[in-house]
Structures are given as structure tokens and as C-alpha cells.
Design an enzyme around this catalytic site. Structure first.
Site, PDB file in Angstrom:
ATOM      1  N   HIS A  49     -12.467  -2.921  11.025  1.00  0.00           N
ATOM      2  CA  HIS A  49     -12.689  -2.448   9.848  1.00  0.00           C
ATOM      3  C   HIS A  49     -12.234  -3.591   8.887  1.00  0.00           C
ATOM      4  O   HIS A  49     -12.007  -3.720   7.042  1.00  0.00           O
ATOM      5  CB  HIS A  49     -10.433  -2.142   9.604  1.00  0.00           C
ATOM      6  CG  HIS A  49     -10.225  -1.139  10.738  1.00  0.00           C
ATOM      7  ND1 HIS A  49     -10.573   0.087  10.323  1.00  0.00           N
ATOM      8  CD2 HIS A  49      -9.818  -1.307  11.969  1.00  0.00           C
ATOM      9  CE1 HIS A  49     -10.111   0.596  11.850  1.00  0.00           C
ATOM     10  NE2 HIS A  49      -9.627  -0.252  12.473  1.00  0.00           N
ATOM     11  N   ARG A  58      -7.718  -8.274  -7.107  1.00  0.00           N
ATOM     12  CA  ARG A  58      -8.985  -9.773  -6.923  1.00  0.00           C
ATOM     13  C   ARG A  58     -10.205  -9.182  -6.342  1.00  0.00           C
ATOM     14  O   ARG A  58     -10.457  -8.426  -6.822  1.00  0.00           O
ATOM     15  CB  ARG A  58      -8.034  -9.740  -5.781  1.00  0.00           C
ATOM     16  CG  ARG A  58      -8.477  -9.080  -4.327  1.00  0.00           C
ATOM     17  CD  ARG A  58      -8.307 -10.032  -3.252  1.00  0.00           C
ATOM     18  NE  ARG A  58      -8.383  -9.605  -2.360  1.00  0.00           N
ATOM     19  CZ  ARG A  58      -9.285  -8.563  -1.518  1.00  0.00           C
ATOM     20  NH1 ARG A  58     -10.675  -8.891  -2.153  1.00  0.00           N
ATOM     21  NH2 ARG A  58      -9.166  -7.572  -0.344  1.00  0.00           N
ATOM     22  N   LYS A 107       0.981  -1.284  -0.553  1.00  0.00           N
ATOM     23  CA  LYS A 107      -0.008  -0.029   0.015  1.00  0.00           C
ATOM     24  C   LYS A 107       0.897   1.060  -0.282  1.00  0.00           C
ATOM     25  O   LYS A 107       0.721   2.518  -0.953  1.00  0.00           O
ATOM     26  CB  LYS A 107      -0.984  -0.393   1.243  1.00  0.00           C
ATOM     27  CG  LYS A 107      -2.280  -1.100   1.291  1.00  0.00           C
ATOM     28  CD  LYS A 107      -3.097  -1.136   2.526  1.00  0.00           C
ATOM     29  CE  LYS A 107      -4.204  -2.967   2.407  1.00  0.00           C
ATOM     30  NZ  LYS A 107      -3.387  -3.746   2.474  1.00  0.00           N
ATOM     31  N   GLU A 136      -0.986   7.255   8.371  1.00  0.00           N
ATOM     32  CA  GLU A 136      -1.785   7.808   8.222  1.00  0.00           C
ATOM     33  C   GLU A 136      -3.161   8.692   8.731  1.00  0.00           C
ATOM     34  O   GLU A 136      -3.185   8.219   9.814  1.00  0.00           O
ATOM     35  CB  GLU A 136      -2.180   7.285   6.952  1.00  0.00           C
ATOM     36  CG  GLU A 136      -3.326   6.363   6.999  1.00  0.00           C
ATOM     37  CD  GLU A 136      -3.990   6.465   5.553  1.00  0.00           C
ATOM     38  OE1 GLU A 136      -3.293   6.141   4.388  1.00  0.00           O
ATOM     39  OE2 GLU A 136      -4.803   5.243   5.802  1.00  0.00           O
TER      40      GLU A 136
END
Length: 650
Positions: free
Chosen positions: A227, A284, A117, A192
Site C-alpha cells: 500500500h 500536506r 479518515k 471498508e
């Protein structure tokens, strides 16, 4: 080339989903399975299967070498990775193609570009896609909070932690790294800013080898726990058309930037101010792909096969209507989302067919009646999807079908799903990623007391009917079917599940019918072991009953029959930390040892089960007086992990 046989490098619901399309396309299917999955549904549905020795994912479904060998041994032409496990492993994709097999997915180079990422964000920044600026973990300070610690590889919510207190930051880093390493074999994480009140909006893309890239609308996946997505819908509701177009354009740019071929999803976080930020690209098929299929009238798996065979996509399809999907999990939301293990006695959800009103209900599941939910894998039972011409109709249908579903044998999140779909904030389309956390007490509150007591009465009457049916026929009865003897009060005790509330039912049945305490206006019209019909205030209702040993299901209510006289139970020492589920102890708090002073709520032991880590915390301030947990050791539910002796009150 034309694909004739495919090995699906996965298990459960997604393997069954891919097999369904393969049957329609005339493609022979090969399953792989661990020892724990030897009799699983995906194995039963495949044309052939290959054993992967062991039960843990790391020994089986994550062993790319074994999977490639299985494909070659079974004579497969191609490998479809599904989602999770090795689906985003460039190394595995390369091993598949090096073995002369067709890889149903993007190129290894495209996977590598998006697998990390951190690298993906660099690429997207260069392509002009908006994103959040990463933070240096060594320099995170109070002013940066809240922050999100996130695994650089993989997905599914694993390796992610929201940090709102600086004192918790280092622990969250360590926990996220450990979970990411266990789940994906890569412990890299990044930090972040965490956007409070944001919406998770994503765009489905599909690209062929001839230069076409479809952006197939948006999905909203804001309702999440830990999440991980729970309820998804397409299209994302109440987005300004300008923003919807911008997200689609950014997704196409992201796909073109890496020469993407195949199905993928570009995920964004949309802040309260309407500004979108790139999160990641999943290289995917997504778990939530059915909502897009329903809205666009396509089969994304079939399109994946066609793209892999080199066929051009042609003109993109046109969207119609709205679809909402709910993930039915074997878990207890009111108890820290605790995963459940055991046997699925019955799973039946609606009629998966078009309705006369124009709606469609779809159920994608990897289990059938009698199948076991194992500690080794995700506790997803099914995805239930409703499509209708409008969002309100789709949500209403989905909530109705879930409420009426037969889900017997395990505690599930069914009630939370129904309440979420009927919540005013969801109906208004104002939900965000904090929805479930914010409303969890409301969504998991105890069921209506009157309805639960009625369910207990129904269970008692059905039990009595079952006992009568088992009696010797010579027992004298009057015309109505009851014993021609003076009726004695009957007492039955039940415990609600989940919740643990104990209920006692007292009733008797005589010539004048049912007399039940707290039910003065209820008449018994009929009773059988599987159905009880009651009338109250002129309203007749039939209750479906299913009993499996001591566990009784009355409609959506689950009860556990208790002995009339409570049994003596082994006393548990105060302050005992017990394993909440079967799993593996992965680590202890740093420096944890007998004699250490601990604080209430302090995490002491971490257990890994069903691909997630679960913390066991100290129940009180005190001293650790016993420590039995050992990293790497398998524990059963209820196993004693440690004992904290509470500090005496001054």
C-alpha cells in the site's frame, strides 16, 4: 509577513528538497536531526542544525515539543513539516502557531477535519463526494470479503491490511492497530470493502487565503507495494475527460468544504467500472509531488511559502507533457520487500538537466556516496523523475536512466522498477493497485543467466587487473602486459546479489589471449580494475566495474566474491526462525509459548524496522521448542528468535 528563516521538521529526501527551494528564495534553513542522523545529508545541507537526542522516531522527529523548542532556539520564523512524521498533526501545527511561528501548511482545524479518515469520509459524504460505505468490524462476514483494514490516522501504507480469508480478519485488525499506534500514536482503524483491480488516482490541490483553489491535474499512483506507492505519473493516463473533470471538481469541493489553505492531495480509488470513490485527503505535500511540478512547470514548495506569506495565487498554470517518477528503495522485492541497511557506496543517476530531445530528468535524494541507511527510518534512496512531451517518451527515459544508474552498496528495487516501466500492461496504461503483487514473480525473476555469467567473467578479469597493478614493477612481463610465464588456469567464485546463485569462472590468459570456459567466442580487448572491454561475435562492449571489498558491481549486476575453498559455517538448527533484519520485536503471536503446536506459515513474531512491521512465520508444521524473542528487545539480523521442531512424516 516575509519569511526569512525556516526549520524543516523532517529528514532525508524531503528535507533536502525543501532546502533547495529555500536557497533559491533566499531563506535561511535549520535542520533537526536524531543521533542516527548526526552526519546525514540534510544536516550537511542546512545553514544550522539542532540535535534531537535519541535515534527512534518516537524520541526525536515525532517529539513536537522538542521541534518547536529547536525552531525558537535557532531563531526560525517558520516551520515546514515536509511529509510523514508530524506533517498531519493538528496538535503540532497549533503548537507552532502558539509559539509565534509561521506554519507552512493548512490550519489546525483543516488538519483535524481530515486527520481521521473516518471523520473525513463523513464530511465528504455531506459534501456529495462519492465514497465506499464503511463496515462494522464486529459484523464483517464471508460475504463482505475482501475487505481493507485501514488506519484512521497517518498514511504511507502503514496500518493497512487486505483480508481475503475470514479466519485472518481478527489477526489483521490487531496487526493494523499495533502498526498504526506505533507509527502515528493512534491505533484507531476502520474497515471498508476492498476494490479489486482499482486504480489509485489523486488530485493535487493548492489554495490560498483569498478564496482561490487550484486543482492541478491528476496523478496515477497505482503501482504500490504494501500500500505504499512505488511508481507515480502525471497526468493519470487514459482517463475519460468527463471523469478527469469530475475528480478535479470533487477535489476542489473537498478543499472548500473545510476552508483549506495550502497544498494538499485528494485521493480516489477508481473501480474497473470507472466509478470513483473518495479515499482520503492528505493535508500536506505528497512524496510524489515532483511529477505535478514537472507537468505544470511550478515549484510547489515555493508556492507553499508564498501562500503562508499571504500572497494570492493568481491564474493557475497550464499542464504540458507527461512525467513519471520511480522511488528507488534499499530493499529486496524478491525477499518479501525486506529493507536493507548499510552504506551507499555510490548513487549516480543520469544527468539531471534538459536533454536535446526536450526531456528532463530530475533526481530528489536524501543520501550521497558514503551515507548510511539506518534501521530507524524509511529506506528511500531517491526519487527519479523523467518528463517528456509524451508518456511513452517519459517512461522510456526513466527506465533507461535507472538501468544505467550506478547504485552500489545495497540491494535495491532498481531492476523491479525498470521491468515495471517496460511491462506491456504499464505501457498500455492498464495497471491497477494489484499490479506489483500480480506480476512480482515475473518482475523479480533471476536475471539472464548469460548476462550474469558474463558479469562474473568481467569481475574476475577486473580483479586480476587490480592484482597486477598492485604487483612489484620488477615482475617480468611481455609487451602486451602479461607475465612472460606459462599461464595457469584462474578460478574465481561469485554469488549473485540478490538471488544467492553461485557462479564459478574458469579462464586463462596466454599469448593467444583470453580462453574462458563457456565463452568460446569472447576476446579480451583491454582490462583495468574499473573497466573491462570484451568483443563477442564482432560486437565490442565496455563494462564498468566498481569493487568495494568483496562486493563487485558490473554495470547493473552485483556479485559477492567468494573464497576459492568454502569456509566452514556454523550449523543452524533446522526450523530456526532468524531475524531477517535488525529491528525491535514488537509482539509475539497470542499465547505463544514453548510446547505449542504451530502450523507452516503461521505468523509467530513481529519485528518493526524502517517504520514497517515484518512477520516472521513458522517454516513448517511442528512444535515450538525454543522461544528467545522478547517484545521490546532490539535484535540484530540473523538473531535466533525461536525454533520449530517439525512434525515427523508418518
Amino acid at each position: 509577513m516575509t519569511i526569512h528563516s525556516v526549520l524543516v521538521a523532517n529528514r532525508g529526501e524531503i528535507a533536502c528538497r525543501i532546502f533547495r527551494t529555500c536557497r533559491e528564495l533566499g531563506i535561511t534553513t535549520v535542520a533537526v536531526h536524531s543521533d542516527a542522523d548526526a552526519s546525514a545529508r540534510h544536516v550537511r545541507e542546512a545553514d544550522a542544525s539542532v540535535r534531537l537526542p535519541g535515534s527512534a522516531a518516537s524520541d526525536t522527529y515525532l517529539r513536537g515539543d522538542l521541534v518547536v523548542n529547536a525552531a525558537l532556539a535557532a531563531g526560525a520564523d517558520a516551520v515546514h513539516p515536509g511529509y510523514g512524521f508530524l506533517s498531519e498533526s493538528a496538535e503540532f501545527a497549533r503548537a507552532v502557531t502558539d509559539a509565534g511561528l509561521v506554519w507552512i501548511g493548512p490550519s489546525p482545524a483543516a488538519i483535524e477535519a481530515m486527520a481521521s479518515k473516518t471523520r473525513a469520509k463523513e464530511l465528504m459524504a455531506a459534501a456529495g463526494v462519492p465514497l465506499l460505505s464503511p463496515l462494522d468490524p464486529a459484523e464483517v462476514c464471508e460475504a463482505d470479503l475482501p475487505v481493507l483494514v485501514k488506519a484512521a490516522s497517518g498514511g504511507g501504507g502503514r496500518g493497512m491490511r487486505v483480508v481475503r480469508e475470514l479466519a485472518e480478519f481478527e489477526g489483521a485488525l490487531a496487526s493494523a492497530r499495533a502498526e498504526a499506534l506505533s507509527a502515528f500514536g493512534d491505533g484507531e482503524v476502520f474497515v471498508e470493502p476492498y476494490v479489486e483491480g482499482g486504480r489509485h488516482v489523486e488530485v493535487q490541490v493548492l489554495a490560498d487565503a483569498h478564496g482561490s483553489v487550484w486543482a492541478m491535474g491528476t496523478r496515477d499512483c497505482s503501482l504500490q507495494r504494501r500500500h505504499q506507492k512505488v511508481i507515480e505519473e502525471a497526468p493519470a493516463p487514459f482517463l475519460p475527460e468527463e471523469l478527469r473533470s469530475a475528480l478535479s471538481a470533487a477535489a476542489v469541493d473537498a478543499a472548500r468544504a473545510i476552508g483549506y489553505v495550502g497544498a494538499g492531495t485528494v485521493e480516489f480509488l477508481v473501480g474497473r467500472d470507472g466509478r470513483p470513490y473518495f479515499l482520503e485527503m492528505n493535508t500536506r505535500l505528497q512524496v510524489e509531488h515532483p511529477v505535478t511540478e514537472c507537468v505544470y512547470g511550478v515549484d510547489l514548495v515555493a508556492l507553499q511559502f508564498r501562500v503562508a506569506e499571504g500572497i494570492a495565487l493568481g491564474e493557475p498554470p497550464v499542464a504540458s507533457g507527461h512525467a513519471v517518477s520511480a522511488r528507488l528503495y534499499a530493499e529486496d522485492p524478491a525477499n518479501g520487500w525486506l529493507p536493507q541497511t548499510g552504506v551507499v557506496q555510490c548513487l549516480s543517476v543520469g544527468a539531471a538537466a534538459p536533454s536535446s530531445a526536450g526531456g528532463i530528468l530530475r533526481v530528489d535524494s536524501g543520501v550521497e556516496d558514503g551515507d548510511a541507511v539506518s534501521v530507524h527510518y524509511d529506506p528511500l534512496l531517491a526519487k527519479v523523475i523523467a518528463w517528456a512531451p509524451t508518456r511513452a517518451e517519459a517512461a522510456r527515459r526513466l527506465a533507461h536512466e535507472l538501468e544505467r544508474a550506478r547504485v552500489h552498496g545495497l540491494v535495491t528495487n532498481r531492476e523491479l522498477l525498470v521491468r515495471s516501466l517496460r511491462h506491456p500492461e504499464f505501457i498500455a496504461g492498464q495497471m491497477d493497485t494489484g499490479f506489483l503483487e500480480r506480476y512480482l514473480p515475473e518482475l523479480t525473476a533471476a536475471e539472464d543467466a548469460g548476462a550474469v555469467r558474463t558479469a562474473a567473467l568481467v569481475a574476475a578479469l577486473a580483479d586480476a587487473a587490480a592484482r597486477r597493478a598492485a604487483e612489484i614493477p620488477a615482475v617480468p612481463r611481455h609487451v602486451g602486459g602479461w607475465r612472460n610465464l606459462p599461464s595457469q588456469p584462474q578460478i574465481k567464485r561469485y554469488r549473485t546479489e540478490p538471488g544467492g546463485e553461485e557462479i564459478e569462472v574458469r579462464y586463462r590468459i596466454g599469448r593467444d589471449g583470453l580462453v574462458a570456459e563457456e565463452f568460446p567466442r569472447v576476446r579480451l580487448l583491454s582490462s583495468r580494475p574499473t573497466e573491462v572491454v570484451l568483443e563477442a561475435d564482432g560486437i565490442r562492449r565496455a563494462y564498468e566495474v566498481a569493487a568495494y571489498g568483496d562486493r563487485v558491481h558490473v554495470g547493473p549486476h552485483t556479485l559477492v566474491a567468494l573464497p576459492r575453498f568454502p569456509e566452514h559455517r556454523t550449523q543452524i538448527a533446522p526450523g530456526s526462525l532468524l531475524a531477517p533484519m535488525p529491528g525491535v520485536v514488537v509482539r509475539l503471536a497470542e499465547g505463544l509459548a514453548v510446547g505449542e503446536i504451530v502450523r507452516a506459515g503461521q505468523p509467530l513474531v513481529w519485528i518493526e524496522a524502517m517504520k514497517m512491521e515484518h512477520r516472521v512465520v513458522s517454516p513448517a508444521d511442528g512444535t515450538l521448542t525454543a522461544l528467545h524473542a522478547v517484545p521490546g528487545r532490539q535484535v540484530e539480523v540473523g538473531a535466533l528468535l525461536a525454533v520449530v521442531t517439525e512434525e515427523p512424516t508418518p
